[in-house]
Design a protein around this motif. Structure first.
Motif, PDB file in Angstrom:
ATOM      1  N   MET A   1     -13.696  -1.425  54.883  1.00  0.00           N
ATOM      2  CA  MET A   1     -13.194  -1.128  53.482  1.00  0.00           C
ATOM      3  C   MET A   1     -13.730  -1.817  52.342  1.00  0.00           C
ATOM      4  SD  MET A   1      -9.315   0.454  54.476  1.00  0.00           S
ATOM      5  CE  MET A   1      -9.407   1.628  53.613  1.00  0.00           C
ATOM      6  N   LEU A   2     -13.829  -1.367  51.266  1.00  0.00           N
ATOM      7  CA  LEU A   2     -14.119  -2.031  49.987  1.00  0.00           C
ATOM      8  C   LEU A   2     -13.098  -2.556  49.241  1.00  0.00           C
ATOM      9  CD1 LEU A   2     -16.479  -2.895  48.047  1.00  0.00           C
ATOM     10  CD2 LEU A   2     -16.182  -0.657  47.088  1.00  0.00           C
ATOM     11  N   TYR A   3     -12.961  -3.892  48.976  1.00  0.00           N
ATOM     12  CA  TYR A   3     -11.986  -4.404  48.315  1.00  0.00           C
ATOM     13  C   TYR A   3     -12.094  -4.350  46.657  1.00  0.00           C
ATOM     14  CZ  TYR A   3      -8.640  -7.840  46.212  1.00  0.00           C
ATOM     15  OH  TYR A   3      -7.700  -8.451  45.834  1.00  0.00           O
ATOM     16  N   GLU A   4     -11.281  -4.008  46.082  1.00  0.00           N
ATOM     17  CA  GLU A   4     -11.262  -3.961  44.530  1.00  0.00           C
ATOM     18  C   GLU A   4     -10.057  -4.725  44.191  1.00  0.00           C
ATOM     19  OE1 GLU A   4     -11.685   0.100  43.355  1.00  0.00           O
ATOM     20  OE2 GLU A   4     -13.865   0.071  44.345  1.00  0.00           O
ATOM     21  N   TYR A   6      -8.465  -4.470  41.525  1.00  0.00           N
ATOM     22  CA  TYR A   6      -7.686  -3.808  40.402  1.00  0.00           C
ATOM     23  C   TYR A   6      -7.195  -2.697  41.219  1.00  0.00           C
ATOM     24  CZ  TYR A   6     -11.779  -0.535  40.398  1.00  0.00           C
ATOM     25  OH  TYR A   6     -12.537   0.162  40.517  1.00  0.00           O
ATOM     26  N   GLY A   7      -5.904  -1.966  40.554  1.00  0.00           N
ATOM     27  CA  GLY A   7      -5.494  -0.901  41.306  1.00  0.00           C
ATOM     28  C   GLY A   7      -4.923   0.080  40.223  1.00  0.00           C
ATOM     29  N   LYS A   8      -4.162   0.989  40.590  1.00  0.00           N
ATOM     30  CA  LYS A   8      -3.574   2.064  39.759  1.00  0.00           C
ATOM     31  C   LYS A   8      -1.893   1.906  39.753  1.00  0.00           C
ATOM     32  CE  LYS A   8      -5.842   5.453  41.344  1.00  0.00           C
ATOM     33  NZ  LYS A   8      -6.285   6.798  41.388  1.00  0.00           N
ATOM     34  N   TYR A   9      -1.166   2.586  38.975  1.00  0.00           N
ATOM     35  CA  TYR A   9       0.449   2.660  39.082  1.00  0.00           C
ATOM     36  C   TYR A   9       1.048   1.289  39.340  1.00  0.00           C
ATOM     37  CZ  TYR A   9      -1.769   7.020  41.223  1.00  0.00           C
ATOM     38  OH  TYR A   9      -2.713   7.986  41.333  1.00  0.00           O
ATOM     39  N   GLY A  10       0.519   0.225  38.580  1.00  0.00           N
ATOM     40  CA  GLY A  10       1.014  -1.115  38.892  1.00  0.00           C
ATOM     41  C   GLY A  10       0.673  -1.836  39.927  1.00  0.00           C
ATOM     42  N   TYR A  11      -0.139  -1.463  40.755  1.00  0.00           N
ATOM     43  CA  TYR A  11      -0.689  -2.155  41.810  1.00  0.00           C
ATOM     44  C   TYR A  11      -1.864  -3.150  41.550  1.00  0.00           C
ATOM     45  CZ  TYR A  11       2.099   0.524  44.824  1.00  0.00           C
ATOM     46  OH  TYR A  11       3.381   1.148  45.348  1.00  0.00           O
ATOM     47  N   GLU A  12      -1.849  -4.382  41.883  1.00  0.00           N
ATOM     48  CA  GLU A  12      -2.949  -5.452  41.685  1.00  0.00           C
ATOM     49  C   GLU A  12      -4.333  -5.193  42.205  1.00  0.00           C
ATOM     50  OE1 GLU A  12      -0.040  -7.129  42.868  1.00  0.00           O
ATOM     51  OE2 GLU A  12       0.966  -7.238  41.117  1.00  0.00           O
ATOM     52  N   SER A  13      -4.462  -4.475  43.382  1.00  0.00           N
ATOM     53  CA  SER A  13      -5.548  -4.472  44.198  1.00  0.00           C
ATOM     54  C   SER A  13      -5.542  -3.078  45.071  1.00  0.00           C
ATOM     55  CB  SER A  13      -5.959  -5.852  44.821  1.00  0.00           C
ATOM     56  OG  SER A  13      -4.905  -5.890  45.847  1.00  0.00           O
ATOM     57  N   LYS A  14      -6.709  -2.884  45.324  1.00  0.00           N
ATOM     58  CA  LYS A  14      -6.827  -1.790  46.483  1.00  0.00           C
ATOM     59  C   LYS A  14      -7.987  -2.029  47.388  1.00  0.00           C
ATOM     60  CE  LYS A  14      -9.564   1.237  43.228  1.00  0.00           C
ATOM     61  NZ  LYS A  14      -9.448   2.763  42.717  1.00  0.00           N
ATOM     62  N   TYR A  15      -7.750  -1.055  48.603  1.00  0.00           N
ATOM     63  CA  TYR A  15      -8.834  -1.077  49.521  1.00  0.00           C
ATOM     64  C   TYR A  15      -9.197   0.504  49.470  1.00  0.00           C
ATOM     65  CZ  TYR A  15      -7.706  -5.721  51.138  1.00  0.00           C
ATOM     66  OH  TYR A  15      -7.326  -7.195  51.273  1.00  0.00           O
ATOM     67  N   VAL A  16     -10.723   0.363  49.523  1.00  0.00           N
ATOM     68  CA  VAL A  16     -11.194   1.690  49.408  1.00  0.00           C
ATOM     69  C   VAL A  16     -12.120   2.227  50.477  1.00  0.00           C
ATOM     70  CG1 VAL A  16     -12.434   3.508  47.772  1.00  0.00           C
ATOM     71  CG2 VAL A  16     -11.144   1.812  46.943  1.00  0.00           C
ATOM     72  N   LEU A  17     -11.986   3.441  51.324  1.00  0.00           N
ATOM     73  CA  LEU A  17     -13.118   3.779  52.056  1.00  0.00           C
ATOM     74  C   LEU A  17     -13.068   5.456  52.027  1.00  0.00           C
ATOM     75  CD1 LEU A  17     -14.775   3.347  54.626  1.00  0.00           C
ATOM     76  CD2 LEU A  17     -12.823   3.583  56.128  1.00  0.00           C
ATOM     77  N   GLY A  18     -14.029   5.742  51.431  1.00  0.00           N
ATOM     78  CA  GLY A  18     -14.067   7.329  51.129  1.00  0.00           C
ATOM     79  C   GLY A  18     -13.268   7.688  50.178  1.00  0.00           C
ATOM     80  N   ASP A  19     -12.343   8.696  50.550  1.00  0.00           N
ATOM     81  CA  ASP A  19     -11.414   9.171  49.608  1.00  0.00           C
ATOM     82  C   ASP A  19     -10.030   8.469  50.120  1.00  0.00           C
ATOM     83  OD1 ASP A  19     -12.775  10.833  47.892  1.00  0.00           O
ATOM     84  OD2 ASP A  19     -13.014  12.570  49.834  1.00  0.00           O
ATOM     85  N   ASN A  21      -7.443   5.400  49.752  1.00  0.00           N
ATOM     86  CA  ASN A  21      -7.167   4.430  49.097  1.00  0.00           C
ATOM     87  C   ASN A  21      -5.679   3.615  49.416  1.00  0.00           C
ATOM     88  OD1 ASN A  21      -9.240   4.345  46.779  1.00  0.00           O
ATOM     89  ND2 ASN A  21      -8.076   6.044  46.214  1.00  0.00           N
ATOM     90  N   ILE A  22      -5.938   2.348  49.710  1.00  0.00           N
ATOM     91  CA  ILE A  22      -4.662   1.655  50.178  1.00  0.00           C
ATOM     92  C   ILE A  22      -4.204   0.596  48.968  1.00  0.00           C
ATOM     93  CG2 ILE A  22      -3.572  -0.024  51.624  1.00  0.00           C
ATOM     94  CD1 ILE A  22      -5.412   1.100  53.662  1.00  0.00           C
ATOM     95  N   MET A  23      -3.427   0.864  48.043  1.00  0.00           N
ATOM     96  CA  MET A  23      -2.851   0.025  46.975  1.00  0.00           C
ATOM     97  C   MET A  23      -2.133  -1.050  47.378  1.00  0.00           C
ATOM     98  SD  MET A  23      -4.109   2.069  44.376  1.00  0.00           S
ATOM     99  CE  MET A  23      -4.321   3.560  44.050  1.00  0.00           C
TER     100      MET A  23
END
Length: 70
Positions: A1-4, A6-19, A21-23
């Motif tokens: 998974m790719l770590y970013e 920044y996040g949405k909805y008040g979350y600080e970070s997220k992990y992404v793999l295709g569609d 997202n884990i905030m």
């Protein structure tokens, strides 16, 4: 998974793999958010099938780990 970092909805970070997202957040009341966009449900299902698990097994594992909040 790719770590970013920044996040949405008040979350600080997220992990992404295709569609999929884990905030993540350090704020305990936010916990962890699994967001399945577009084909995310089918992608997640492929990972579960590879692990010989069902959606039911996945949800039971989440409940056992205390991921769901009441």
């Amino acid at each position: 998974m790719l770590y970013e970092d920044y996040g949405k909805y008040g979350y600080e970070s997220k992990y992404v793999l295709g569609d999929i997202n884990i905030m993540c957040s350090m704020q305990e009341h936010l916990g962890v958010l699994l967001e399945l966009k577009g084909k995310g449900c089918r992608q997640m299902e492929c990972y579960l099938l590879a692990q010989e698990r069902s959606w039911y097994d996945f949800m039971l594992d989440c409940m056992t780990a205390g991921i769901f909040q009441s």
